[in-house]
Design a protein around this motif. Structure first.
Motif, PDB file in Angstrom:
ATOM      1  N   ARG A 188      -7.041 -58.547  43.362  1.00 15.98           N
ATOM      2  CA  ARG A 188      -6.326 -57.498  42.759  1.00 15.98           C
ATOM      3  C   ARG A 188      -5.704 -58.023  41.393  1.00 15.98           C
ATOM      4  NH1 ARG A 188      -3.296 -54.838  48.073  1.00 15.98           N
ATOM      5  NH2 ARG A 188      -5.154 -53.626  48.576  1.00 15.98           N
ATOM      6  N   CYS A 206       1.584 -57.159  49.388  1.00 17.85           N
ATOM      7  CA  CYS A 206       0.162 -56.866  48.752  1.00 17.85           C
ATOM      8  C   CYS A 206      -0.884 -56.507  50.032  1.00 17.85           C
ATOM      9  CB  CYS A 206      -0.390 -57.887  47.717  1.00 17.85           C
ATOM     10  SG  CYS A 206      -1.634 -57.469  46.723  1.00 17.85           S
ATOM     11  N   ARG A 258      -3.425 -53.872  37.942  1.00 14.11           N
ATOM     12  CA  ARG A 258      -3.630 -52.690  38.801  1.00 14.11           C
ATOM     13  C   ARG A 258      -2.697 -51.798  38.507  1.00 14.11           C
ATOM     14  NH1 ARG A 258      -6.716 -52.485  43.819  1.00 14.11           N
ATOM     15  NH2 ARG A 258      -5.100 -51.301  44.687  1.00 14.11           N
TER      16      ARG A 258
END
Length: 217
Positions: free
Chosen positions: A152, A192, A210
């Motif tokens: 990510r 997360c 992101r």
DNA sequence: ATCCCGAGGG
DNA sequence: CCCTCTGGAT
């Protein structure tokens, strides 16, 4: 082409995570190397809370490598049943005890190579033991949380844990590897998360690729 | 139904 | 890269 991870940004992210989670530590908190090894083997697909419950009684009955080597397989299976994958784990624990006796005089070896050569001990478990029991980390602990976060944050584009680890090792200085593993795992569990990260609570949101890509709540 | 600080084999 | 192994919590 994915932008290659910026080391400076990565270090800033890690620093922020360290400040945010000053108490991040190994969830399997055992200073005894054998106990840590066993607890980590048992932790596959199982919550750390349950592993700690199960190992509490286990260490009294199996205090050393010889105890595992000579254990009754089906009895051990029953004792660890609630951790899941119990047949594999029990077989590995017994074989592991035997291997420790034969190869290492009943002691826990202190290299990645020797540890991963033990039955049921992979890279992740080996890194946990090296870093937390011996302070001799040869890499980062790459579990499902670390995999997810590294992806990510754009720190790696690989999915193979060994290659992810290589990328992360290149990103951070060796002396940060063990603590980095702890804060990343902690961050992965609390914020997360998969599949829905709690981005509104994220301390490193401004450094996350992101933003604008993923909605969260 | 999906997730939990994985390892080993195809 | 894929698959299987397993129970418990949510």
């Amino acid at each position: 082409m994915a932008a290659k991870p910026d080391r400076k940004t990565a270090l800033r992210v890690l620093g922020t995570l360290e400040e945010t989670y000053p108490d991040a530590h190994c969830a399997l908190n055992y200073s005894n190397p054998l106990e840590l090894l066993v607890a980590t083997i048992l932790s596959a697909q199982c919550t750390d809370v349950r592993v700690n419950q199960v190992t509490e009684g286990l260490f009294r009955r199996y205090p050393d490598a010889a105890a595992y080597a000579g254990a009754d397989l089906s009895a051990l299976e029953e004792e660890i049943r609630s951790t899941g994958f119990f047949r594999n784990k029990a077989r590995n624990l017994v074989a592991c005890g035997a291997a420790l006796l034969e190869r290492h005089g009943g002691e826990i070896p202190r290299t990645l190579e020797a540890l991963t050569a033990l039955p049921g001990v992979g890279r992740k478990t080996a890194n946990v033991v090296l870093g937390n029991a011996f302070g001799l980390a040869e890499g980062l602990v790459v579990d499902t949380h670390v995999k997810r976060i590294a992806g990510r944050l754009g720190w790696t584009r690989h999915s193979d844990p060994e290659r992810i680890e290589r990328d992360l090792c290149a990103l951070f200085p060796r002396e940060k590897w063990t603590q980095a593993s702890h804060v990343l795992i902690f961050h992965g569990r609390q914020i997360c998360k998969a599949p829905t990260p709690l981005c509104t609570l994220c301390p490193v949101l401004s450094d996350c690729p992101r933003i604008g890509v993923t909605r969260s709540r």
